[in-house]
Design a protein around this motif. Structure first.
Motif, PDB file in Angstrom:
ATOM      1  N   UNK A 275       5.895  14.125   5.618  1.00 51.47           N
ATOM      2  CA  UNK A 275       6.535  13.388   6.717  1.00 51.47           C
ATOM      3  C   UNK A 275       5.797  12.080   6.979  1.00 51.47           C
ATOM      4  N   UNK A 276       4.462  12.153   6.919  1.00 51.51           N
ATOM      5  CA  UNK A 276       3.660  10.967   7.187  1.00 51.51           C
ATOM      6  C   UNK A 276       3.933   9.887   6.143  1.00 51.51           C
ATOM      7  N   UNK A 277       4.040  10.330   4.893  1.00 51.31           N
ATOM      8  CA  UNK A 277       4.336   9.371   3.819  1.00 51.31           C
ATOM      9  C   UNK A 277       5.712   8.744   4.063  1.00 51.31           C
ATOM     10  N   UNK A 278       6.665   9.579   4.484  1.00 47.69           N
ATOM     11  CA  UNK A 278       8.010   9.037   4.761  1.00 47.69           C
ATOM     12  C   UNK A 278       7.936   8.032   5.902  1.00 47.69           C
TER      13      UNK A 278
ATOM     14  N   UNK B 297       0.817  -1.208   0.000  1.00 48.89           N
ATOM     15  CA  UNK B 297       0.000   0.000   0.000  1.00 48.89           C
ATOM     16  C   UNK B 297       0.850   1.258   0.000  1.00 48.89           C
ATOM     17  N   UNK B 298       1.853   1.276   0.893  1.00 47.39           N
ATOM     18  CA  UNK B 298       2.581   2.521   1.093  1.00 47.39           C
ATOM     19  C   UNK B 298       3.456   2.882  -0.098  1.00 47.39           C
ATOM     20  N   UNK B 299       4.023   1.860  -0.762  1.00 43.89           N
ATOM     21  CA  UNK B 299       4.858   2.170  -1.918  1.00 43.89           C
ATOM     22  C   UNK B 299       4.004   2.878  -2.970  1.00 43.89           C
ATOM     23  N   UNK B 300       2.816   2.357  -3.199  1.00 48.15           N
ATOM     24  CA  UNK B 300       1.896   2.965  -4.173  1.00 48.15           C
ATOM     25  C   UNK B 300       1.453   4.336  -3.707  1.00 48.15           C
ATOM     26  N   UNK B 301       1.092   4.403  -2.426  1.00 42.26           N
ATOM     27  CA  UNK B 301       0.589   5.653  -1.845  1.00 42.26           C
ATOM     28  C   UNK B 301       1.644   6.756  -1.930  1.00 42.26           C
TER      29      UNK B 301
ATOM     30  N   UNK C 282       7.361   0.228   6.561  1.00 46.11           N
ATOM     31  CA  UNK C 282       7.122  -0.917   5.708  1.00 46.11           C
ATOM     32  C   UNK C 282       8.317  -1.292   4.857  1.00 46.11           C
ATOM     33  N   UNK C 283       9.101  -0.297   4.479  1.00 44.84           N
ATOM     34  CA  UNK C 283      10.277  -0.600   3.661  1.00 44.84           C
ATOM     35  C   UNK C 283      11.473   0.127   4.241  1.00 44.84           C
TER      36      UNK C 283
ATOM     37  N   UNK D 116       4.085   7.086  -3.970  1.00 44.28           N
ATOM     38  CA  UNK D 116       4.247   7.531  -5.346  1.00 44.28           C
ATOM     39  C   UNK D 116       3.086   8.436  -5.764  1.00 44.28           C
ATOM     40  N   UNK D 117       1.873   7.974  -5.448  1.00 42.35           N
ATOM     41  CA  UNK D 117       0.672   8.714  -5.875  1.00 42.35           C
ATOM     42  C   UNK D 117       0.558  10.070  -5.173  1.00 42.35           C
ATOM     43  N   UNK D 118       1.033  10.158  -3.935  1.00 44.78           N
ATOM     44  CA  UNK D 118       0.875  11.393  -3.167  1.00 44.78           C
ATOM     45  C   UNK D 118       1.994  12.398  -3.412  1.00 44.78           C
ATOM     46  N   UNK D 119       3.201  11.875  -3.522  1.00 46.86           N
ATOM     47  CA  UNK D 119       4.348  12.800  -3.574  1.00 46.86           C
ATOM     48  C   UNK D 119       4.342  13.688  -4.823  1.00 46.86           C
TER      49      UNK D 119
END
Ligand SMILES: Nc1ncnc2c1ncn2[C@@H]1O[C@H](COP(=O)(O)OP(=O)(O)OP(=O)(O)O)[C@@H](O)[C@H]1O
Ligand SMILES: [Mg+2]
Length: 308
Positions: free
Chosen positions: A129-132, A85-89, A138-139, A91-94
């Protein structure tokens, strides 16, 4: 069968089956005597009791290891799902966030509106920051290790968090009790762990004046230990097993990622992190592997204490 009994030199035998709660027989508890012997009622009762006891012990042992295994599996599944989820998120958000940032700077050219611009940019930074943070849970990136003096890292972090402590009416004291503080760590990752743990200690909800004590100490030659003790409400026993589970939070507005990230980072550094509930409050104990002792260690002052 009779031959086997004869060979085993069994004169008398008293056996009681041990059943598990699913009705399956696990085995037998037995008493054997090489001489022929008639067991009395008391002995029969004792074997009966022993068989029930063994069945309870077995039941508990299998249940707790099963539960532990299931817990671990659930955590791993959650993390694997989060990873995707987060890898996709991220990318999509940044990407859109980057363009929003650019346009916001262009839009608010008027000096009077600078305040609004700063709010929008601040919020965008928070999302970033939240995305980071998601990505780190997760990674996790492998730590970029460099030789450091842990005392410096702790001191810098305490100075950084001091204003937050003041805002919550919390007093921080720092005691540096050992000269052995040379470690090979990723400075920003270890600072992040300390910030997460210190923020929790500051937010720990103490009724009177909040106090957070940090102690840097060594108890052997292999490990330097940072102990963070607060005088807050403590971690309720019912949730202590869930500490570090991604998204587990009891706080309004808490992401529940702080300790999850911290556990990952410490694990990557081959260290340990433990939580203890004290008389009043919580103690977090972080252990990090020490580097070889340097001659200059002896020149470093021991037992420095600071109050913030
Ligand atoms: N020092 C402490 N005292 C009491 N409870 C604590 C302490 N540290 C952690 N906890 C408990 O552990 C939970 C998880 O902590 P964690 O830092 O992972 O997330 P959080 O603080 O809720 O949110 P955030 O992601 O903003 O840090 C907290 O919600 C709280 O219930
Ligand atoms: Mg936290």
């Amino acid at each position: 069968m009779l031959d086997a009994i004869y060979d085993a030199n069994i004169g008398s035998y008293l056996g009681m089956p041990v059943y598990l709660s699913n009705g399956k027989m696990f085995g037998t508890v037995c008493a054997i005597d090489p001489e022929p012997y008639a067991f009395n009622d008391q002995e029969i009762e004792a074997i009966e009791r022993l068989s029930s006891l063994v069945s309870v012990i077995l039941e508990n042992a299998t249940r707790s290891s099963y539960d532990e295994y299931n817990d671990k599996l659930m955590r791993l599944e959650k993390l694997a799902l989060l990873g995707q989820l987060s890898a996709g998120l991220a990318h999509e958000l940044r990407n859109p966030m980057q363009s929003v940032r650019g346009f916001v700077q262009l839009l608010f050219e008027d000096k009077k509106e600078e305040h609004y611009r700063d709010i929008v940019l601040g919020e965008l930074d928070r999302i970033n920051d939240l995305v980071s943070d998601f990505l780190l849970v997760t990674q996790p990136t492998a730590p970029k290790r460099v030789d450091h003096d842990l005392k410096q890292i702790v001191t810098d972090t305490v100075e950084f968090i001091e204003s937050e402590a003041t805002l919550h009416n919390v007093e921080i004291t720092l005691s540096l009790k050992t000269p052995k503080t040379h470690v090979s760590v990723d400075e920003s990752q270890i600072k992040q762990v300390l910030i997460n743990v210190l923020k929790n200690a500051i937010e720990a909800g103490c009724k009177e004046k909040g106090k957070v004590d940090i102690e840097v100490n060594t108890y052997n030659d292999h490990e330097v230990v940072i102990e963070v003790t607060d005088n807050g409400s403590g971690i309720p026993i019912s949730i202590i097993g869930r500490i570090g589970e991604p998204f587990f939070s009891t706080k309004e507005g808490g992401t529940g990622l702080g300790l999850s990230i911290s556990q990952r980072i410490i694990q990557e550094h081959k260290g340990t992190i433990r939580f203890e509930n004290g008389e009043d409050g919580t103690k977090v104990i972080i252990g990090l592997p020490l580097l070889e002792r340097k001659a200059s260690d002896d020149e470093l002052p021991v037992r420095e204490s600071y109050a913030y």
